[in-house]
Design an enzyme around this catalytic site. Structure first.
Site, PDB file in Angstrom:
ATOM      1  N   GLY A  13       0.824  -1.213   0.000  1.00  0.00           N
ATOM      2  CA  GLY A  13       0.000   0.000   0.000  1.00  0.00           C
ATOM      3  C   GLY A  13       0.857   1.262   0.000  1.00  0.00           C
ATOM      4  N   GLU A  20      21.143  -5.773 -22.001  1.00  0.00           N
ATOM      5  CA  GLU A  20      21.495  -7.120 -22.472  1.00  0.00           C
ATOM      6  C   GLU A  20      20.447  -7.631 -23.450  1.00  0.00           C
ATOM      7  OE1 GLU A  20      23.999  -9.579 -21.065  1.00  0.00           O
ATOM      8  OE2 GLU A  20      25.057  -7.781 -20.471  1.00  0.00           O
TER       9      GLU A  20
END
Ligand SMILES: Cc1cc2nc3c(=O)[nH]c(=O)nc-3n(C[C@H](O)[C@H](O)[C@H](O)COP(=O)(O)OP(=O)(O)OC[C@H]3O[C@@H](n4cnc5c(N)ncnc54)[C@H](O)[C@@H]3O)c2cc1C
Length: 425
Positions: free
Chosen positions: A381, A405
């Protein structure tokens, strides 16, 4: 009609499957692998995790932590060799998952060097490996880092567009490098830079070669340091190569081999694309394992939090919405790990990647990391959205696994081409 166990074994034996043969398949880690996993986890938990928020805020390379890693033997060429040579191929992903569970930014400041090392190992002659790999790491008293410089401002996914040029000065037996590299992890602060440059632009990626730029070489300078969304303890910067001269011996693999390869390509030969493909597929599961570490860290944090946090008079985990999310996080993380381990095993045992299994593992692990860290914020939350709690940092860190990558789209392209045999664009 029921079949007894004895009958099944007899049938299997007739078919030539022995009980011993069948038992060769195992996903159980051996004692060495468990020991290394626990050792790295201990470092990640005791040293890396407590320092993560500080170095993320400082956006600096955490040299004291790299030094501690070097002192305990986790950072250095011997350690990397030990992880690499495990015959199951699992040790590298296990080490990376545990370290990045601690923190991805610090993890990358420790593991970023291995990109350059992989290039030297993959393309260098034995004497080049012996000379340069130890210099990538320095010593435990004075650790160093290395950088792998391929990307450029106009050549990210499209590696064939690299403009950095390498020209051979025959009279001096030197290579002269000119160009600008972008986004280099450890760029400019590295002891050793490995630079990908074009020797013959007309040949695209097949006209590239890799060069070691030794420590303190004139004409190799750091450009702008990049301020990033995540992975902030890891240094990323441009590197400028301005009439940067390196000895002829710094061409990885040597000139004779390069000339032979270029001649083959010019005659219409295949070059090395197949070999390069195999190399990328082999390194991708390690990167996937880093993403897994981040995802697992966020999942574990959210699980503990959900058991503690009470709303409406009960722990929030008692709500299916929360519990099922956690169940799915665990499911996705374990599924991604199986893909990572499969590809790592294939790479180490030279099993041909027929469906780009390395790309699959990195793609899936990256997606899971981004998704699971976002879900972790949701479970925490308001607290999840603050820098008081680590899942916010983990989410920022996770996003890089969709990008570097090879982006998620490029992994899909590689997989799609591999399964179809069609040159999809
Ligand atoms: C933190 C960090 C560290 C890095 N470290 C290094 C390093 O150490 N060494 C190094 O060399 N590089 C490094 N990089 C660079 C990295 O590898 C590139 O950012 C990456 O390859 C993507 O290139 P790009 O950013 O130019 O994106 P682009 O290639 O411009 O892509 C932009 C978008 O277009 C999509 N796209 C491009 N082509 C296609 C296509 N054919 N089909 C579908 N979609 C496509 C991409 O998927 C992406 O979504 C690093 C980057 C970052 C952010």
């Amino acid at each position: 009609m029921s079949t007894t166990a004895e009958e099944l074994i007899a049938t299997a034996q007739q078919a030539g499957i022995s009980a011993a043969g069948a038992s060769k398949f195992s996903l159980e880690l051996n004692q060495d692998q468990q020991d290394v996993r626990d050792w790295v986890h201990g470092f990640a938990e005791g040293v890396v995790r407590p320092a993560a928020a500080e170095w993320d805020e400082r956006e600096e390379t955490p040299w004291p932590i790299i030094q501690e890693a070097a002192k305990i033997g986790l950072y250095g060429h011997e350690a990397l060799a030990q992880f690499w040579f495990d015959e199951s191929g699992l040790q590298m992903p296990i080490v990376n998952e545990e370290l990045f569970w601690g923190d991805a930014g610090i993890g990358m400041s420790i593991m970023g060097t291995s990109l350059a090392v992989a290039a030297i190992f993959g393309q260098g002659a034995p004497e080049q490996m012996a000379e340069w790999i130890p210099q990538c790491f320095g010593t435990p008293e004075e650790p160093k880092v290395a950088a792998f410089c391929s990307s450029e401002p106009d050549a990210g996914s499209d590696v064939s567009a690299i403009r950095t040029a390498a020209k051979y000065d025959e009279a001096k037996d030197e290579w002269v490098l000119n160009g600008q590299k972008a986004w280099a992890t450890n760029g400019g602060i590295a002891n050793v830079h490995v630079v990908i440059a074009s020797v013959d632009r007309e040949l695209g990626a097949r006209g590239h070669a890799a060069f070691v730029v030794p420590p303190g070489t004139k004409g190799c300078e750091q450009g702008a340091k990049v301020k990033k969304h995540g992975l902030r303890a890891s240094h990323t910067a441009d590197v400028h190569l301005d009439d940067c001269r390196v000895p002829g011996s710094c061409l990885l693999g040597g000139k004779e081999k390069l000339d032979e390869r270029l001649a083959r390509v010019r005659e219409g030969g295949k070059g090395q694309s197949q070999a390069a493909m195999q190399t990328f597929e082999t390194s991708r599961p390690t990167v996937g394992a880093q993403a897994l570490g981040v995802a697992r860290a966020a999942y574990e944090y959210a699980l503990d939090y959900a058991k503690e946090r009470e709303q409406f008079g009960r722990p929030i985990i008692e709500n299916q919405a929360i519990a099922f999310t956690l169940a799915n996080m665990k499911l996705e993380i374990d599924a991604a790990r199986l893909l990572v381990w499969r590809a790592a095993w294939m790479g180490r045992n030279n099993v041909r990647f027929t469906s780009a299994e390395g790309s699959m593992s990195k793609l899936k692990a990256g997606q899971v990391a981004v998704w699971a860290t976002e879900r972790a914020i949701q479970i925490l939350g308001g607290n999840g959205y603050t820098r008081e709690y680590p899942v916010e940092r983990m989410h920022r860190d996770a996003k890089i696994y969709d990008i570097f990558e090879g982006t998620a789209e490029i992994q899909q392209l590689v997989i799609a081409r591999a399964i179809s045999g069609v040159h999809i664009k």
